[in-house]
Design a protein around this motif. Structure first.
Motif, PDB file in Angstrom:
ATOM      1  N   LYS A 143       1.278  -1.170   0.295  1.00 26.67           N
ATOM      2  CA  LYS A 143       0.114  -0.137   0.044  1.00 26.67           C
ATOM      3  C   LYS A 143       0.450   1.185   0.278  1.00 26.67           C
ATOM      4  CE  LYS A 143      -1.199   0.599   5.207  1.00 26.67           C
ATOM      5  NZ  LYS A 143      -2.099   0.383   6.059  1.00 26.67           N
ATOM      6  N   LEU A 144       0.023   2.054  -0.651  1.00 22.38           N
ATOM      7  CA  LEU A 144       0.658   3.416  -1.030  1.00 22.38           C
ATOM      8  C   LEU A 144       0.175   4.535  -0.165  1.00 22.38           C
ATOM      9  CD1 LEU A 144       2.833   3.950  -3.895  1.00 22.38           C
ATOM     10  CD2 LEU A 144       1.059   5.705  -3.115  1.00 22.38           C
ATOM     11  N   HIS A 145       1.516   5.441   0.574  1.00 23.63           N
ATOM     12  CA  HIS A 145       0.396   6.501   1.237  1.00 23.63           C
ATOM     13  C   HIS A 145       0.428   7.759  -0.644  1.00 23.63           C
ATOM     14  CE1 HIS A 145      -0.314  10.406   3.437  1.00 23.63           C
ATOM     15  NE2 HIS A 145      -1.259   9.902   3.871  1.00 23.63           N
ATOM     16  N   ILE A 146      -0.807   8.542  -1.185  1.00 24.69           N
ATOM     17  CA  ILE A 146      -0.359   9.153  -1.717  1.00 24.69           C
ATOM     18  C   ILE A 146       0.030  10.292  -1.926  1.00 24.69           C
ATOM     19  CG2 ILE A 146      -2.428  10.222  -3.624  1.00 24.69           C
ATOM     20  CD1 ILE A 146      -4.499   8.120  -3.137  1.00 24.69           C
ATOM     21  N   HIS A 147      -0.343  10.984  -0.992  1.00 22.47           N
ATOM     22  CA  HIS A 147       0.164  12.038   0.188  1.00 22.47           C
ATOM     23  C   HIS A 147       1.703  12.189   0.206  1.00 22.47           C
ATOM     24  CE1 HIS A 147      -3.425  14.094  -1.235  1.00 22.47           C
ATOM     25  NE2 HIS A 147      -3.668  13.293  -0.490  1.00 22.47           N
ATOM     26  N   SER A 148       2.259  11.277   1.132  1.00 21.86           N
ATOM     27  CA  SER A 148       4.178  11.017   1.138  1.00 21.86           C
ATOM     28  C   SER A 148       4.414  10.205   0.060  1.00 21.86           C
ATOM     29  CB  SER A 148       3.537  10.882   2.642  1.00 21.86           C
ATOM     30  OG  SER A 148       3.282   9.482   2.673  1.00 21.86           O
ATOM     31  N   GLY A 149       3.687   9.173  -0.312  1.00 23.47           N
ATOM     32  CA  GLY A 149       4.754   8.352  -0.737  1.00 23.47           C
ATOM     33  C   GLY A 149       5.217   6.916  -0.426  1.00 23.47           C
ATOM     34  N   GLU A 150       5.004   7.354   1.125  1.00 21.70           N
ATOM     35  CA  GLU A 150       5.364   6.399   1.173  1.00 21.70           C
ATOM     36  C   GLU A 150       5.218   4.515   1.159  1.00 21.70           C
ATOM     37  OE1 GLU A 150       4.460   4.009   6.730  1.00 21.70           O
ATOM     38  OE2 GLU A 150       3.312   6.140   6.032  1.00 21.70           O
ATOM     39  N   VAL A 151       5.648   3.709   0.997  1.00 21.36           N
ATOM     40  CA  VAL A 151       5.045   2.295   0.882  1.00 21.36           C
ATOM     41  C   VAL A 151       5.151   1.524   1.999  1.00 21.36           C
ATOM     42  CG1 VAL A 151       5.767   0.454  -0.582  1.00 21.36           C
ATOM     43  CG2 VAL A 151       5.254   2.842  -1.470  1.00 21.36           C
ATOM     44  N   MET A 152       4.093   0.491   2.284  1.00 22.21           N
ATOM     45  CA  MET A 152       4.057  -0.508   3.285  1.00 22.21           C
ATOM     46  C   MET A 152       4.005  -1.816   2.601  1.00 22.21           C
ATOM     47  SD  MET A 152       2.347   1.663   6.209  1.00 22.21           S
ATOM     48  CE  MET A 152       2.129   0.008   7.644  1.00 22.21           C
ATOM     49  N   GLN A 153       4.830  -3.508   2.791  1.00 22.56           N
ATOM     50  CA  GLN A 153       5.000  -4.074   2.483  1.00 22.56           C
ATOM     51  C   GLN A 153       3.765  -4.755   2.464  1.00 22.56           C
ATOM     52  OE1 GLN A 153       8.273  -6.161   0.900  1.00 22.56           O
ATOM     53  NE2 GLN A 153       7.086  -8.151   0.297  1.00 22.56           N
ATOM     54  N   LEU A 154       2.377  -5.824   2.303  1.00 24.44           N
ATOM     55  CA  LEU A 154       1.742  -6.160   3.407  1.00 24.44           C
ATOM     56  C   LEU A 154       1.762  -7.607   3.284  1.00 24.44           C
ATOM     57  CD1 LEU A 154      -1.569  -3.966   2.506  1.00 24.44           C
ATOM     58  CD2 LEU A 154      -0.333  -3.436   3.846  1.00 24.44           C
ATOM     59  N   THR A 155       2.344  -8.091   2.041  1.00 30.01           N
ATOM     60  CA  THR A 155       2.628  -9.917   2.024  1.00 30.01           C
ATOM     61  C   THR A 155       3.778  -9.953   1.820  1.00 30.01           C
ATOM     62  OG1 THR A 155       1.890 -10.060   0.135  1.00 30.01           O
ATOM     63  CG2 THR A 155       0.178 -10.380   1.067  1.00 30.01           C
ATOM     64  N   ASP A 156       4.261 -11.181   1.978  1.00 23.04           N
ATOM     65  CA  ASP A 156       5.891 -11.860   1.488  1.00 23.04           C
ATOM     66  C   ASP A 156       6.006 -13.269   1.752  1.00 23.04           C
ATOM     67  OD1 ASP A 156       8.411 -11.591   1.759  1.00 23.04           O
ATOM     68  OD2 ASP A 156       8.588 -10.996   3.744  1.00 23.04           O
ATOM     69  N   ASP A 157       5.336 -13.738   1.410  1.00 19.29           N
ATOM     70  CA  ASP A 157       5.384 -15.267   0.816  1.00 19.29           C
ATOM     71  C   ASP A 157       5.707 -15.735  -0.498  1.00 19.29           C
ATOM     72  OD1 ASP A 157       4.905 -18.172   2.004  1.00 19.29           O
ATOM     73  OD2 ASP A 157       3.230 -18.079   2.379  1.00 19.29           O
ATOM     74  N   SER A 158       7.069 -15.906  -0.711  1.00 26.29           N
ATOM     75  CA  SER A 158       7.322 -16.391  -1.681  1.00 26.29           C
ATOM     76  C   SER A 158       6.766 -18.186  -2.492  1.00 26.29           C
ATOM     77  CB  SER A 158       8.845 -16.793  -2.181  1.00 26.29           C
ATOM     78  OG  SER A 158       8.772 -17.644  -1.481  1.00 26.29           O
ATOM     79  N   ASP A 159       5.781 -18.550  -1.868  1.00 29.64           N
ATOM     80  CA  ASP A 159       4.701 -19.591  -1.652  1.00 29.64           C
ATOM     81  C   ASP A 159       4.021 -20.223  -3.261  1.00 29.64           C
ATOM     82  OD1 ASP A 159       6.274 -21.383  -0.844  1.00 29.64           O
ATOM     83  OD2 ASP A 159       5.146 -22.077   1.429  1.00 29.64           O
ATOM     84  N   TYR A 160       3.471 -18.278  -2.600  1.00 27.87           N
ATOM     85  CA  TYR A 160       2.244 -17.493  -3.368  1.00 27.87           C
ATOM     86  C   TYR A 160       2.319 -16.243  -4.801  1.00 27.87           C
ATOM     87  CZ  TYR A 160      -0.297 -20.861  -0.138  1.00 27.87           C
ATOM     88  OH  TYR A 160      -0.901 -20.851   1.099  1.00 27.87           O
ATOM     89  N   VAL A 161       1.501 -16.429  -5.566  1.00 23.74           N
ATOM     90  CA  VAL A 161       1.573 -15.130  -6.142  1.00 23.74           C
ATOM     91  C   VAL A 161       0.287 -14.486  -5.861  1.00 23.74           C
ATOM     92  CG1 VAL A 161       1.043 -14.028  -8.541  1.00 23.74           C
ATOM     93  CG2 VAL A 161       2.584 -15.761  -8.618  1.00 23.74           C
ATOM     94  N   SER A 162       0.873 -12.815  -5.318  1.00 16.59           N
ATOM     95  CA  SER A 162      -0.419 -12.273  -4.411  1.00 16.59           C
ATOM     96  C   SER A 162      -0.628 -11.178  -4.848  1.00 16.59           C
ATOM     97  CB  SER A 162      -0.021 -11.603  -3.079  1.00 16.59           C
ATOM     98  OG  SER A 162       0.506 -12.667  -2.015  1.00 16.59           O
ATOM     99  N   THR A 163      -2.212 -11.000  -5.290  1.00 17.47           N
ATOM    100  CA  THR A 163      -2.447 -10.245  -6.725  1.00 17.47           C
ATOM    101  C   THR A 163      -4.000  -9.876  -6.304  1.00 17.47           C
ATOM    102  OG1 THR A 163      -2.647  -9.539  -8.869  1.00 17.47           O
ATOM    103  CG2 THR A 163      -3.168 -12.263  -8.089  1.00 17.47           C
ATOM    104  N   ARG A 164      -4.354  -8.888  -7.576  1.00 19.44           N
ATOM    105  CA  ARG A 164      -5.701  -8.334  -7.318  1.00 19.44           C
ATOM    106  C   ARG A 164      -6.086  -7.891  -5.555  1.00 19.44           C
ATOM    107  NH1 ARG A 164      -4.582 -11.784 -10.896  1.00 19.44           N
ATOM    108  NH2 ARG A 164      -5.111 -11.434 -13.360  1.00 19.44           N
ATOM    109  N   PRO A 165      -5.508  -6.895  -4.515  1.00 15.27           N
ATOM    110  CA  PRO A 165      -5.764  -6.473  -3.730  1.00 15.27           C
ATOM    111  C   PRO A 165      -7.083  -5.270  -3.644  1.00 15.27           C
ATOM    112  CG  PRO A 165      -4.275  -5.493  -4.031  1.00 15.27           C
ATOM    113  CD  PRO A 165      -4.151  -6.177  -5.412  1.00 15.27           C
ATOM    114  N   ARG A 166      -7.798  -5.147  -3.188  1.00 16.61           N
ATOM    115  CA  ARG A 166      -9.039  -4.344  -3.089  1.00 16.61           C
ATOM    116  C   ARG A 166      -9.645  -3.858  -0.790  1.00 16.61           C
ATOM    117  NH1 ARG A 166     -12.845  -6.280  -7.299  1.00 16.61           N
ATOM    118  NH2 ARG A 166     -11.090  -5.782  -9.098  1.00 16.61           N
ATOM    119  N   TRP A 167     -10.180  -3.037  -0.586  1.00 16.52           N
ATOM    120  CA  TRP A 167     -10.432  -2.486   0.363  1.00 16.52           C
ATOM    121  C   TRP A 167     -11.620  -1.908   0.234  1.00 16.52           C
ATOM    122  CZ3 TRP A 167      -5.275  -0.306   2.982  1.00 16.52           C
ATOM    123  CH2 TRP A 167      -5.134   0.586   1.814  1.00 16.52           C
TER     124      TRP A 167
END
Length: 324
Positions: free
Chosen positions: A300-324
């Motif tokens: 996820k990326l904070h639009i105004h500051s540009g801060e980026v946070m990684q939310l998943t980390d598992d090489s056993d999967y391809v993680s894609t198409r996120p929504r909230w």
């Protein structure tokens, strides 16, 4: 009450879960494929889509849980493009009857309770695949692809209206849409016959109560512009594109629709691929997928500051198409 959340139960089952572990304040839903050396999906399913599962987590990446698995082998399903309701109680997604044949078979839309895992069918049509569904951020509208043989269309349900959004380019194809109020943003693809040479434009259509339509072309067809999302207030559009790299890697651009002569702003600057953006309901954050770590993960990326946070980390999967 919203018509999308009040439908007759056609199919449901209950699974016992711990209430504390299944309650989310701001859930993120997304797809996962099993990561193998031979196939980006599951190893025993070489088909069109390949059997994705649906996962859920909190907005900080905690409380990660498998919501629904497609099964394995010849009877495997494919679960596609989840959306979550604004109260965090329900997820809407498509289920293809066969992971092996994908869009050539039937697919219906389900709404599933995140706590109980009870689910109901909310959209289906004989001999058709209804998929790539997106619930608007205020829960009022639903937009989806409807493929019935060679007749492929983009449908948006704006209030009580069901509107087929025809492509702007004659002979092209519209898809991957999302609505906000009377506006629908979607991708409009020219027919090329080659996956690598796809040319896709982002188009914004606005409809009045008589279904009269006003068009605004956000991009041209020179590059592959796709997977557009629109903010809840309808003021911003974001999409992924390879136009910034001359047709190579994908970045995410954002455009202020209210600013006269505004130009798109590149908001991801990784040398890797970034895509599938999705606005938060307060317009402060964008969810997106990226292979910047060497594997497809959710960020996820904070639009105004540009801060980026990684939310998943598992090489056993391809993680894609996120929504909230």
């Amino acid at each position: 009450m919203n018509k999308l959340l009040t439908t007759i139960t056609l199919l449901c089952f209950s699974v016992a879960v711990n209430a504390d572990e299944s309650t989310y304040s701001n859930p993120i839903v997304f797809q996962r494929f099993e990561n193998t050396e031979t196939n980006s999906a599951t190893p025993d399913i070489p088909g069109f889509y390949g059997g994705a599962s649906i996962w859920v987590m909190e907005s900080d990446g905690s409380n990660l849980k498998l919501l629904r698995h497609p099964g394995r082998g010849p009877n495997a399903k494919h679960l596609d493009h989840p959306s979550v309701s604004s109260d965090g109680q329900y997820v809407i997604y498509a289920e293809f009857e066969s992971a092996g044949i994908g869009r050539q078979g039937e697919a219906r839309l389900y709404k599933e309770n995140l706590q109980t895992q009870e689910r109901i069918v909310i959209r289906e049509q004989t001999d058709c695949a209804i998929h790539h569904a997106t619930l608007s951020l205020d829960d009022k509208d639903l937009t989806y692809n409807r493929d019935c043989g060679r007749n492929r269309s983009l449908v948006t349900e704006l209030g009580n209206l069901e509107i087929v959004v025809d492509p702007v380019e004659l002979g092209g194809r519209s898809g991957n849409g999302m609505s906000a109020g009377s506006k629908v943003v979607y991708q409009n693809e020219k027919r090329s016959g080659e996956q690598s040479g796809r040319t896709i434009a982002i188009v914004l259509s606005e409809f009045d109560k008589q279904e009269n339509r006003t068009e605004r072309q956000i991009t041209d067809w020179k590059y592959r512009n796709r997977r557009a999302t629109i903010s809840q207030n309808g003021n911003f559009v974001a999409w992924q594109t390879n136009s910034t790299t001359g047709g190579e890697k994908d970045d995410i651009l954002i455009l202020d629709l209210n600013e006269l002569n505004a130009m798109p702003v590149r908001i991801t600057k990784s040398p890797a691929n970034d895509g599938h953006p999705f606005f938060s309901r307060d317009d402060e954050w964008l969810l997106f997928e990226s292979d910047r770590t060497g594997n497809w993960e959710i960020f996820k990326l904070h639009i105004h500051s540009g801060e980026v946070m990684q939310l998943t980390d598992d090489s056993d999967y391809v993680s894609t198409r996120p929504r909230w």
